[in-house]
Design an enzyme around this catalytic site. Structure first.
Site, PDB file in Angstrom:
ATOM      1  N   GLU A 128     -20.128 -16.094  99.094  1.00  0.00           N
ATOM      2  CA  GLU A 128     -20.175 -17.224  98.322  1.00  0.00           C
ATOM      3  C   GLU A 128     -19.090 -17.949  98.635  1.00  0.00           C
ATOM      4  O   GLU A 128     -18.871 -19.201  98.455  1.00  0.00           O
ATOM      5  CB  GLU A 128     -20.464 -17.281  96.964  1.00  0.00           C
ATOM      6  CG  GLU A 128     -21.913 -16.435  96.693  1.00  0.00           C
ATOM      7  CD  GLU A 128     -23.225 -17.424  97.146  1.00  0.00           C
ATOM      8  OE1 GLU A 128     -22.931 -18.561  97.121  1.00  0.00           O
ATOM      9  OE2 GLU A 128     -24.021 -16.927  97.516  1.00  0.00           O
ATOM     10  N   GLU A 180     -16.474 -26.002  95.143  1.00  0.00           N
ATOM     11  CA  GLU A 180     -17.196 -26.270  96.069  1.00  0.00           C
ATOM     12  C   GLU A 180     -16.617 -27.207  96.777  1.00  0.00           C
ATOM     13  O   GLU A 180     -15.955 -28.353  96.541  1.00  0.00           O
ATOM     14  CB  GLU A 180     -18.459 -27.025  95.439  1.00  0.00           C
ATOM     15  CG  GLU A 180     -19.587 -27.771  96.518  1.00  0.00           C
ATOM     16  CD  GLU A 180     -20.699 -28.136  95.620  1.00  0.00           C
ATOM     17  OE1 GLU A 180     -21.556 -28.719  96.490  1.00  0.00           O
ATOM     18  OE2 GLU A 180     -20.844 -28.152  94.565  1.00  0.00           O
ATOM     19  N   ASN A 226     -26.412 -24.866  83.405  1.00  0.00           N
ATOM     20  CA  ASN A 226     -25.884 -23.603  83.935  1.00  0.00           C
ATOM     21  C   ASN A 226     -24.563 -23.337  83.122  1.00  0.00           C
ATOM     22  O   ASN A 226     -24.205 -22.210  82.573  1.00  0.00           O
ATOM     23  CB  ASN A 226     -25.786 -23.243  85.449  1.00  0.00           C
ATOM     24  CG  ASN A 226     -27.374 -23.184  85.731  1.00  0.00           C
ATOM     25  OD1 ASN A 226     -27.832 -22.450  85.343  1.00  0.00           O
ATOM     26  ND2 ASN A 226     -27.518 -23.495  87.236  1.00  0.00           N
TER      27      ASN A 226
END
Length: 380
Positions: free
Chosen positions: A233, A242, A280
Site C-alpha cells: 500500500e 496519497e 472512515n
C-alpha cells in the site's frame, strides 16, 4: 521506481464487523506476549493490592474467581506454564460459556485448550483474553473481598491493572512483538523515517489479539501478512500520504450527518493502509478514541496513530471480503483472503494478478525473514 498501487478505501460506508471501540487500552503500551520458556508461579495482585483468588480454595469446575485479601494460600498461587493459560489448583482461568461479551464472569475450569482460557499479560499490566479482545476486570471497580472478576473492554482503569507472575519470554523480542526491530529494518530498508518501529509497537496495545493469537507460527504469519499488505500500500513504507493530490477533494461524503468539519479536501489517504473518506476517519477515530474526524492530520503526524489506523482496519474490517484480515490469518483461511478483504474488488478473481503477486511476493519475503512457512491459500 515502480511504485505499487496505493489503495484508497472505496466510497462506501464501512461498518464495524465487531465494535472494538472500548477495547482500546488508554496507555500506548508495548504488547508482551505470554510465551514463556519456563513456568512461573506467584500471586496476581490488582485493585487495592488485593489478590486474584479462587473462592473457598475450591478446585471444582465453575468455582468463582474473585478479588480477596492476599493470604499466601494455594487459592492465590497462579502459574504461567507457557501455553497461554493461567492456572491455579491444577485448573485454568476460564471465561464462562466461552463468552466474549462485556461482563462475562471468569471461573476455574478443567484446562481444555479453548480460546476462552487464553490470556496475554501486557507490559501495561493488562491481562487480556485475545479471543474477546477484552481485559480481566474487577466488577464495578469494587475492591471488597469476594468481588467477582470478569472480562470487559480494555479501558486502562485501575480495576484492570495486574501484577502477574513473570515469564521467561521464550520466542519473543525485547519489544514483545514477534518481529524484532532488526527484522523490521530488513523488511523496509528504504522506509520513510515517519514509520518507526517504536510507533508500531506502541500501537499494538489497541488490538491485543493481533499477531498474538494461536501458535508462534500463526503469530509470525499474521505479522508478516499485515506488513506485506502495508508494504504494498505504501511502496515499502515510503509514502505517508496519497500522492495524487487531485483526488483530495473527492473524499468528503456530504451525505454524512457530521459532514467534513476539517475541510472538503482533508480526508485523503494517509498511513499504512491509506485511510481515506470522512466516514472512515470517523469510524476509525471512534474506535480508537481519537478525534480523527476533526483532526485527520494526526494520521500523518503521529506514527503510533498512523499504525493504529492500519491495525483498526486489519482487525475490524472485512472490506470487500467476508472476514477481517486478522480472522483470515488466525483461522487458517490464508493470505489470499487478506488481499480480498483489503482490495479484493479491484484485484482478486483475476482482476489484477500483478498487484496480487506483488503482495504475495512481499509476504513470502517477510515470512522467510521471520523463519516460518507462508502456509497455503496465498492467492485470491
Amino acid at each position: 521506481m515502480n511504485v505499487p498501487y496505493l489503495r484508497r478505501i472505496p466510497m462506501r460506508r464501512v461498518q464495524l464487523g465487531r465494535t472494538l471501540a472500548a477495547s482500546v487500552a488508554a496507555c500506548l503500551a508495548v504488547l508482551f506476549a505470554v510465551t514463556p520458556a519456563q513456568a512461573a508461579d506467584g500471586q496476581i495482585t490488582g485493585l487495592a493490592g488485593k489478590c486474584v483468588d479462587v473462592a473457598g480454595a475450591n478446585s471444582a469446575n465453575g468455582t468463582a474467581v474473585q478479588l480477596y485479601d492476599c493470604n499466601g494460600t494455594n487459592a492465590q498461587r497462579w502459574s504461567n506454564p507457557g501455553d497461554g493459560t493461567l492456572r491455579a489448583l491444577g485448573k485454568c482461568l476460564d471465561v464462562v460459556d466461552r463468552s466474549t461479551a462485556d461482563g462475562a464472569a471468569v471461573q476455574l475450569w478443567d484446562c481444555s485448550g479453548g480460546a476462552n482460557q487464553q490470556w496475554v499479560v501486557t507490559a501495561a499490566h493488562d491481562i487480556v483474553n485475545p479471543a474477546a479482545n477484552k481485559c480481566l476486570d474487577v466488577r464495578d471497580n469494587n475492591s471488597a473481598n469476594g468481588t467477582r472478576l470478569q472480562i470487559w473492554s480494555c479501558t486502562g482503569g485501575a480495576n484492570q491493572k495486574w501484577n502477574a507472575p513473570a515469564s521467561g519470554g521464550g520466542g519473543t523480542t525485547p519489544s514483545g512483538f514477534v518481529v524484532s526491530e532488526a527484522q523490521f529494518n530488513q523488511m523496509f530498508p528504504n522506509r520513510n523515517p515517519f514509520y518507526t518501529y517504536s510507533g508500531l509497537t506502541a500501537a499494538l496495545s489497541a488490538y491485543p489479539a493481533f499477531a498474538n493469537s494461536g501458535s508462534d507460527t500463526v503469530k509470525k504469519q499474521e505479522a508478516a501478512a499485515f506488513l506485506a499488505n502495508v508494504s504494498h500500500e505504501t511502496g515499502g513504507l515510503v509514502y505517508v500520504v496519497e500522492q495524487n493530490t487531485a483526488n483530495y477533494p473527492h473524499y468528503c461524503d456530504p451525505n454524512q450527518p457530521y459532514g467534513c468539519p476539517a475541510g472538503q479536501a482533508a480526508y485523503y489517504g494517509r498511513g499504512p493502509i491509506q485511510l481515506s473518506w470522512n466516514f472512515n476517519y470517523k469510524a476509525a477515530g471512534d474506535a480508537l478514541h481519537i478525534d480523527l474526524l476533526n483532526n485527520p492530520w494526526l494520521v500523518q503526524n503521529d506514527s503510533a496513530v498512523a499504525w493504529k489506523t492500519g491495525l483498526w482496519y486489519w482487525n475490524t474490517q472485512s472490506g470487500p471480503g467476508t472476514m477481517t484480515p486478522h480472522d483470515a490469518m488466525v483461522n487458517g483461511a490464508g493470505f489470499g483472503q487478506t488481499i480480498r478483504s483489503i482490495n479484493g474488488s479491484l484485484e482478486c478473481d483475476g482482476k489484477n494478478p500483478a498487484q496480487v503477486q506483488s503482495r504475495v511476493d512481499a509476504y513470502q519475503r517477510f515470512t522467510q525473514i521471520l523463519g516460518v512457512s507462508p502456509g497455503g491459500n496465498l492467492y485470491c
